[in-house]
Design a protein around this motif. Structure first.
Motif, PDB file in Angstrom:
ATOM      1  N   ASP A   1       0.646  -1.038  -0.124  1.00 11.23           N
ATOM      2  CA  ASP A   1       0.065  -0.056  -0.230  1.00 11.23           C
ATOM      3  C   ASP A   1       0.840   1.172   0.017  1.00 11.23           C
ATOM      4  O   ASP A   1       1.808   1.444   0.768  1.00 11.23           O
ATOM      5  N   ARG A   2       0.614   2.129  -0.704  1.00 13.16           N
ATOM      6  CA  ARG A   2       1.450   3.322  -1.183  1.00 13.16           C
ATOM      7  C   ARG A   2       1.483   4.109   0.123  1.00 13.16           C
ATOM      8  O   ARG A   2       2.721   4.673   0.587  1.00 13.16           O
ATOM      9  N   HIS A   3       0.335   4.239   0.636  1.00 14.13           N
ATOM     10  CA  HIS A   3       0.287   5.325   1.972  1.00 14.13           C
ATOM     11  C   HIS A   3       0.997   4.970   2.936  1.00 14.13           C
ATOM     12  O   HIS A   3       1.839   5.642   3.581  1.00 14.13           O
ATOM     13  N   LEU A   4       0.867   3.681   3.276  1.00 16.82           N
ATOM     14  CA  LEU A   4       1.536   2.909   4.612  1.00 16.82           C
ATOM     15  C   LEU A   4       3.096   3.016   4.272  1.00 16.82           C
ATOM     16  O   LEU A   4       3.801   3.280   5.093  1.00 16.82           O
ATOM     17  N   ARG A   5       3.424   2.667   2.901  1.00 17.22           N
ATOM     18  CA  ARG A   5       4.912   2.563   2.833  1.00 17.22           C
ATOM     19  C   ARG A   5       5.536   3.985   2.755  1.00 17.22           C
ATOM     20  O   ARG A   5       6.625   4.090   3.386  1.00 17.22           O
ATOM     21  N   LEU A   6       4.496   5.189   2.202  1.00 18.78           N
ATOM     22  CA  LEU A   6       5.166   6.499   2.465  1.00 18.78           C
ATOM     23  C   LEU A   6       5.382   6.653   3.737  1.00 18.78           C
ATOM     24  O   LEU A   6       6.428   7.410   4.265  1.00 18.78           O
ATOM     25  N   LEU A   7       4.543   6.527   4.781  1.00 13.23           N
ATOM     26  CA  LEU A   7       4.430   6.944   6.151  1.00 13.23           C
ATOM     27  C   LEU A   7       5.652   6.174   6.820  1.00 13.23           C
ATOM     28  O   LEU A   7       6.403   6.657   7.509  1.00 13.23           O
ATOM     29  N   GLU A   8       6.100   4.931   6.398  1.00 11.99           N
ATOM     30  CA  GLU A   8       7.078   4.205   6.981  1.00 11.99           C
ATOM     31  C   GLU A   8       8.302   5.028   6.528  1.00 11.99           C
ATOM     32  O   GLU A   8       9.198   5.151   7.346  1.00 11.99           O
ATOM     33  N   ARG A   9       8.397   5.259   5.187  1.00  9.40           N
ATOM     34  CA  ARG A   9       9.636   6.066   4.472  1.00  9.40           C
ATOM     35  C   ARG A   9      10.050   7.466   5.263  1.00  9.40           C
ATOM     36  O   ARG A   9      10.799   7.730   5.739  1.00  9.40           O
ATOM     37  N   LEU A  10       8.573   8.169   5.449  1.00 12.72           N
ATOM     38  CA  LEU A  10       9.033   9.549   6.259  1.00 12.72           C
ATOM     39  C   LEU A  10       9.337   9.355   7.813  1.00 12.72           C
ATOM     40  O   LEU A  10      10.060  10.287   8.319  1.00 12.72           O
ATOM     41  N   ARG A  11       8.696   8.308   8.405  1.00 11.16           N
ATOM     42  CA  ARG A  11       9.251   7.992   9.833  1.00 11.16           C
ATOM     43  C   ARG A  11      10.905   7.527   9.724  1.00 11.16           C
ATOM     44  O   ARG A  11      11.410   8.532  10.472  1.00 11.16           O
ATOM     45  N   ARG A  12      11.450   6.875   8.777  1.00 15.82           N
ATOM     46  CA  ARG A  12      12.910   6.721   8.774  1.00 15.82           C
ATOM     47  C   ARG A  12      13.361   8.089   8.412  1.00 15.82           C
ATOM     48  O   ARG A  12      14.553   8.506   8.868  1.00 15.82           O
TER      49      ARG A  12
ATOM     50  N   VAL B   1      24.499   4.255   8.856  1.00 11.44           N
ATOM     51  CA  VAL B   1      24.271   2.752   9.298  1.00 11.44           C
ATOM     52  C   VAL B   1      23.679   2.459  10.627  1.00 11.44           C
ATOM     53  O   VAL B   1      22.786   1.975  10.923  1.00 11.44           O
ATOM     54  N   VAL B   2      24.220   3.277  11.704  1.00  6.18           N
ATOM     55  CA  VAL B   2      23.986   2.678  13.076  1.00  6.18           C
ATOM     56  C   VAL B   2      22.407   3.209  13.382  1.00  6.18           C
ATOM     57  O   VAL B   2      21.809   2.690  13.774  1.00  6.18           O
ATOM     58  N   SER B   3      22.225   4.654  13.088  1.00 11.35           N
ATOM     59  CA  SER B   3      20.854   5.181  13.364  1.00 11.35           C
ATOM     60  C   SER B   3      19.958   4.612  12.591  1.00 11.35           C
ATOM     61  O   SER B   3      18.898   4.282  13.098  1.00 11.35           O
ATOM     62  N   GLY B   4      20.160   4.156  11.502  1.00 12.69           N
ATOM     63  CA  GLY B   4      19.360   3.473  10.410  1.00 12.69           C
ATOM     64  C   GLY B   4      19.109   1.998  11.004  1.00 12.69           C
ATOM     65  O   GLY B   4      18.067   1.728  10.518  1.00 12.69           O
ATOM     66  N   LEU B   5      20.039   1.513  11.832  1.00 16.70           N
ATOM     67  CA  LEU B   5      19.751   0.103  12.468  1.00 16.70           C
ATOM     68  C   LEU B   5      18.303   0.131  13.375  1.00 16.70           C
ATOM     69  O   LEU B   5      17.413  -0.786  13.244  1.00 16.70           O
ATOM     70  N   ASP B   6      18.149   1.262  14.008  1.00 13.97           N
ATOM     71  CA  ASP B   6      17.107   1.458  14.510  1.00 13.97           C
ATOM     72  C   ASP B   6      15.838   2.015  13.945  1.00 13.97           C
ATOM     73  O   ASP B   6      14.577   1.737  14.114  1.00 13.97           O
ATOM     74  N   GLN B   7      16.059   2.921  13.073  1.00 13.31           N
ATOM     75  CA  GLN B   7      14.723   3.820  12.458  1.00 13.31           C
ATOM     76  C   GLN B   7      14.856   3.176  10.795  1.00 13.31           C
ATOM     77  O   GLN B   7      13.926   3.600  10.081  1.00 13.31           O
ATOM     78  N   GLY B   8      15.759   2.256  10.399  1.00 17.06           N
ATOM     79  CA  GLY B   8      15.456   1.925   9.037  1.00 17.06           C
ATOM     80  C   GLY B   8      15.787   2.638   7.762  1.00 17.06           C
ATOM     81  O   GLY B   8      15.130   2.709   6.652  1.00 17.06           O
ATOM     82  N   SER B   9      16.414   3.706   8.042  1.00 12.50           N
ATOM     83  CA  SER B   9      16.977   4.693   7.032  1.00 12.50           C
ATOM     84  C   SER B   9      17.890   4.244   6.133  1.00 12.50           C
ATOM     85  O   SER B   9      18.425   3.166   6.107  1.00 12.50           O
ATOM     86  N   GLY B  10      18.173   4.975   5.097  1.00 14.70           N
ATOM     87  CA  GLY B  10      18.942   4.626   3.913  1.00 14.70           C
ATOM     88  C   GLY B  10      18.160   4.106   2.720  1.00 14.70           C
ATOM     89  O   GLY B  10      17.674   3.069   2.948  1.00 14.70           O
ATOM     90  N   GLU B  11      18.100   4.694   1.873  1.00 13.85           N
ATOM     91  CA  GLU B  11      17.318   4.390   0.755  1.00 13.85           C
ATOM     92  C   GLU B  11      17.773   3.870  -0.573  1.00 13.85           C
ATOM     93  O   GLU B  11      17.259   3.252  -1.291  1.00 13.85           O
ATOM     94  N   TYR B  12      19.273   3.927  -0.874  1.00 13.57           N
ATOM     95  CA  TYR B  12      19.817   3.514  -1.990  1.00 13.57           C
ATOM     96  C   TYR B  12      20.748   2.440  -1.678  1.00 13.57           C
ATOM     97  O   TYR B  12      21.626   2.833  -0.876  1.00 13.57           O
TER      98      TYR B  12
END
Length: 501
Positions: free
Chosen positions: A104-115, A150-161
């Motif tokens: 679902d685009r909306h849920l995926r977007l909200l997850e991406r914005l949270r990261r 890397v490290v903050s992304g471990l908890d937040q799931g950030s990093g897009e490419y």
């Protein structure tokens, strides 16, 4: 196509849109001349095809595990070599157990914005310029020597490419996040006493003939702040306020790009890592420090690299290329601004914003780097998705955009976006251009899909900018998508165009 005038015109033939969106860049040779308004004030965007074209395609993970299928390298003669990799958006590498929930685009977007909010908050905290000396030292260590994404992304799931590289001898294929704000090549390693989930098997150093630990007396170990020594080996440990951390050994290892082999690269081999950095095995730091991959290549590539971030929702890949041959002819070059307190980050001299061909009334000082405190300024960052500006600049920019879109029906705010539109039932809409003004007269005008993005399948579009809440500005990866961006660290420039991806 290049036009023989002071302005370079580059057509962006976006694969998901039937129209041609145009990126306009003023040539550096015209820097002394006043900027002219030779670009269009408005663009037309096909609403339905933009929604359809940006639906993320989720292929089987196995389709992307064939290293040779997706990697290629060009060796170029002369003083250096070029290394070229394909670049994938993280949504293409989501583990199978996460696919259904993210369709679902909306849920995926909200997850991406949270990261994204977590990533931006981390950068803002690090680069605010008003921290205590000890806090500033810790922030520099996190950014330069381990990689905050890397490290903050471990908890937040950030990093897009992600890029796909071979690690060790023989090479084991691994997905690595690229981050222009980090300074180490870092990967999860066996024995993995505590690790997050990744798409590939966790790298086992005992299976590699080229892996060897760095001794405590090594000059490489000296370049890592707060390094520890255990049994004669160099160890690192970084922890964060959100509870995430990485711990491991510093080592030298071989990286493989197709048929090209780069030996003796310093990497962090993490044996204890906490978080949910889904998909990737680690991070390929592309920052300005000596321990980044770019810094370690040094004389082999002249400190130069170029990247094209693949547009959202396509099943194609972008590219990441290292070497002097990656520097395009005809790019519009903007001087890098050095921040001695945070040398890992790439600052640029943005001086203004434009809407509909009109420069927004914002003092240039709002974007200026404070050379004393190291605060403020404008950072180009691949790890942040949404561009952020100080409140004064954002409010004026948003209000200018609203004033030129009174013909479009408004929608309520969505997550971090406060300027949204209900375009349900529209076929095409006419929207004002958005431009970045740089010192020297260069102007970068974005394609519509890089600033007005769909947030659901019902026709809700939002202006993809948000206030930073501080003096720092960040140019995020949504605004960078589809544009060739080149970094010439040795000579101190960032280039835009002329190619697209």
């Amino acid at each position: 196509m290049l036009v023989a005038s002071a302005t370079m015109v580059l057509s962006l033939a976006l694969t998901v849109l039937p129209l041609v969106v145009v990126l306009y860049l003023h040539h550096p040779a015209a820097a002394a001349a006043p900027a002219t308004r030779s670009y269009p004030d408005f663009q037309h965007m096909n609403v339905k095809e933009t929604i359809a074209g940006t639906r993320v395609l989720l292929p089987k993970i196995s389709e992307y595990r064939d290293f040779n299928k997706h990697q290629h390298t060009e060796n170029i003669g002369g003083d250096g070599r070029n290394y070229k990799l394909n670049l994938f958006h993280r949504d293409m590498i989501v583990p199978s157990r996460h696919r259904q929930g993210l369709r679902d685009r909306h849920l995926r977007l909200l997850e991406r914005l949270r990261r994204d909010s977590a990533r931006a908050s981390s950068l803002i905290h690090q680069l605010s310029g008003n921290m205590s000396s000890s806090a500033a030292t810790a922030a520099r260590y996190q950014a330069e020597d381990i990689g905050s994404d890397v490290v903050s992304g471990l908890d937040q799931g950030s990093g897009e490419y992600f890029v796909r590289i071979g690690l060790g001898s023989p090479p084991r294929s691994q997905y690595m996040v690229i981050d222009t704000g980090s300074d180490i090549v870092w990967v999860q390693c066996q024995p993995c006493r505590q690790c997050y989930r990744q798409s590939d098997p966790v790298f086992d150093p005992s299976d590699s003939a080229s892996f060897y630990g760095v001794s405590c007396g090594s000059s490489v170990c000296d370049r890592v702040d707060n390094a520890a020594c255990t049994s004669g080996r160099c160890h690192y440990e970084v922890s964060y306020g959100d509870g995430s951390y990485t711990k491991g050994t510093l080592a030298m290892e071989t990286l493989t790009f197709g048929q090209a082999v780069v030996r003796n690269v310093a990497i962090g081999c993490g044996h204890m890592n906490r978080g949910m950095f889904i998909g990737a095995a680690g991070l390929l730091g592309l920052g300005g420090g000596s321990l980044s991959f770019v810094g370690q290549l040094g004389g082999q590539t002249g400190g130069a690299f170029s990247y094209c971030l693949v547009s959202r929702g396509t099943d194609s890949s972008g590219s990441l290329e290292f070497g002097r041959g990656a520097m395009p002819v005809g790019a519009a070059w903007v001087p890098l601004v050095r921040n001695p307190r945070y040398p890992s980050f790439y600052y640029i001299n943005l001086i203004g914003l434009g809407v509909g061909g009109i420069k927004v009334a914002v003092p240039e000082a709002v974007f200026r780097l404070d050379e004393v405190s190291g605060g403020g300024g404008v950072v180009m960052d691949t790890g942040t998705a949404v561009s952020r500006f100080p409140g004064q600049a954002y409010d004026a920019f948003r209000d200018a955009f609203l004033a030129q879109t009174t013909n479009l029906p408004r929608a309520g705010p969505v997550s971090i976006f406060d300027t949204c539109y209900n375009l349900f039932g529209f076929i095409t809409v006419r929207v004002p251009t958005v431009s970045f003004y740089f010192s020297g007269g260069q102007i970068l005008t974005l394609p519509a899909r890089n600033f007005l993005i769909p947030v659901d399948d019902e026709g809700t579009f939002c202006l993809a900018f948000t206030p930073s809440g501080t003096e720092l500005s960040i140019i995020g990866n949504i605004q960078q998508e589809g544009i060739q961006i080149s970094v010439d660290g040795a000579n101190g420039f960032i280039g835009f165009g002329p190619s697209v991806c």
